[in-house]
Design an enzyme around this catalytic site. Structure first.
Site, short mmCIF file in Angstrom:
data_model
loop_
_atom_site.label_atom_id
_atom_site.label_comp_id
_atom_site.label_asym_id
_atom_site.label_seq_id
_atom_site.Cartn_x
_atom_site.Cartn_y
_atom_site.Cartn_z
N HIS A 58 0.51 -1.11 -0.28
CA HIS A 58 0.19 0.12 0.04
C HIS A 58 0.74 1.38 -0.02
O HIS A 58 0.73 2.23 -0.19
CB HIS A 58 -0.86 0.10 1.21
CG HIS A 58 -1.93 -1.03 1.17
ND1 HIS A 58 -2.82 -1.31 0.10
CD2 HIS A 58 -2.47 -1.88 1.85
CE1 HIS A 58 -3.72 -2.33 0.25
NE2 HIS A 58 -3.40 -2.88 1.43
N ASP A 82 -3.18 -10.59 -2.47
CA ASP A 82 -3.45 -10.08 -1.16
C ASP A 82 -4.58 -9.55 -1.67
O ASP A 82 -5.65 -9.50 -2.52
CB ASP A 82 -2.55 -8.82 -0.93
CG ASP A 82 -3.27 -8.50 0.73
OD1 ASP A 82 -2.05 -8.27 1.52
OD2 ASP A 82 -3.53 -7.53 0.75
N HIS A 96 -6.52 -6.69 -0.17
CA HIS A 96 -6.44 -5.57 -0.63
C HIS A 96 -5.34 -5.57 -2.39
O HIS A 96 -4.64 -6.09 -2.47
CB HIS A 96 -5.61 -4.89 0.77
CG HIS A 96 -6.52 -5.20 1.76
ND1 HIS A 96 -6.40 -6.25 2.78
CD2 HIS A 96 -7.68 -4.86 2.36
CE1 HIS A 96 -7.40 -6.32 3.64
NE2 HIS A 96 -7.77 -5.34 3.80
N ASP A 128 -4.64 -13.20 3.54
CA ASP A 128 -5.60 -12.46 3.77
C ASP A 128 -7.08 -12.96 3.25
O ASP A 128 -8.30 -12.44 3.49
CB ASP A 128 -6.19 -10.68 3.94
CG ASP A 128 -5.07 -9.95 3.18
OD1 ASP A 128 -5.03 -10.20 2.33
OD2 ASP A 128 -5.00 -9.25 3.35
#
Length: 309
Positions: free
Chosen positions: A125, A162, A164, A246
């Site tokens: 991120h 991931d 996200h 995740d």
């Protein structure tokens, strides 16, 4: 050839407040998983510590200096609602950068077949000049640039599963035709980016968003239909994986509902691409995964695949 496992005790030094999901226990869960006797053949090493200036491979010097200066002597320095630094955070991140680059060195020199780097916090991120989403520096992006600078890699694929979207990696490589960034992720979900129409200046951004509860079958279909053909066409000379776990069904932060077997399957498919185009060269770098049980099971499946099982 062997699989290299890179980590460092400093991964426990990045302290977070009670209840924060990106906690040191994540590393302990990974370590326990890889203590199983079936991982005895892993080549294990401690991640070296990079100089902060190495982060300037992707981040502006002023941003790097700001993060270094923000390192607190005690307590926490809050960057945003999710992202913070404790007294040990900077050292942790520098070992994460050093470990990721060391893995690239080992793979590119042919010292191992592939590598898995288990450090924290995650990095995908972190944009060029913004820390966010638990992330301070973008370790995977730095590793890509290191491969290009140190070994002359001309086409590097960064594949992110991931749950996200890796907005930071997308931001960094948006205008770079030498790097393909490809991602499966849940939408809508933090950070809000990752639509299929986000393709980069050179059509080298490939997003395959999934909906909540899509599950294993739809995840694999998206990977087969959108990610893998584009990777083959790109023909990378190195595959870097942003390995977030995740999307596992046990994870508290999302709900795509994957099984650990899905991560093993995706890893094997990426290894097949690497075998065809990159001499088998794969470097995997840990991102998210916040259920300790789900993380441990997923890492085990991922490393099993890297080891050829």
């Amino acid at each position: 050839m062997s699989t290299l496992y890179v980590t460092h005790p400093s991964a426990l030094e990045h302290a977070v407040p009670t209840g924060h999901p990106e906690r040191p226990a994540r590393m302990q869960a990974v370590e326990r998983a890889l203590e199983d006797e079936r991982f005895a053949a892993l080549v294990r090493c401690h991640a070296p510590r990079a100089e902060a200036s190495v982060a300037e491979l992707v981040h502006p010097a002023a941003f790097v200096e700001t993060i270094v200066a923000a390192s607190p002597d005690e307590g926490f320095f809050q960057i945003d609602g999710d992202t913070l630094m404790s007294p040990g955070s900077l050292n942790t991140c520098l070992h994460a950068i050093g470990g990721s680059n060391h893995a690239v060195d080992a793979v590119m020199k042919g010292e191992c077949a592939n590598a898995f780097v288990a450090m924290r916090p995650p990095g995908h991120h972190a944009e060029r000049d913004r820390a966010m989403g638990f992330c301070l520096f973008n370790h995977a992006a730095i590793a890509v640039r290191h491969a290009q600078k140190a070994f002359g890699a001309t086409r590097v694929a960064l594949v992110d599963f991931d749950v996200h979207h890796g907005n930071g990696s997308q931001d960094i490589f948006w205008s770079d035709k030498s790097v393909m960034y490809a991602s499966t992720h849940q939408m809508p979900l933090f950070p809000g980016s990752g639509a299929t129409g986000e393709r980069g200046d050179h059509d080298t951004i490939v997003n395959a968003p999934l909906k909540a509860f899509d599950g294993s079958e739809i995840f694999r279909e998206a990977f087969e239909a959108r990610i893998l053909p584009r990777l083959d066409a790109f023909a990378p000379d190195l595959v870097v994986i942003s390995a977030g776990f995740d999307a596992h069904k046990l994870d508290p932060l999302a709900n795509i509902q994957l099984e650990e077997a899905d991560f093993g399957w995706a890893t094997r498919r990426l290894m097949e691409v690497a075998d065809r185009h990159a001499g088998g060269r794969v470097v995997s770098i840990l991102e998210g995964g916040y259920s300790l049980d789900g993380l441990a099971r997923s890492v085990a499946a991922h490393v099993d695949a890297l080891m050829g099982r």
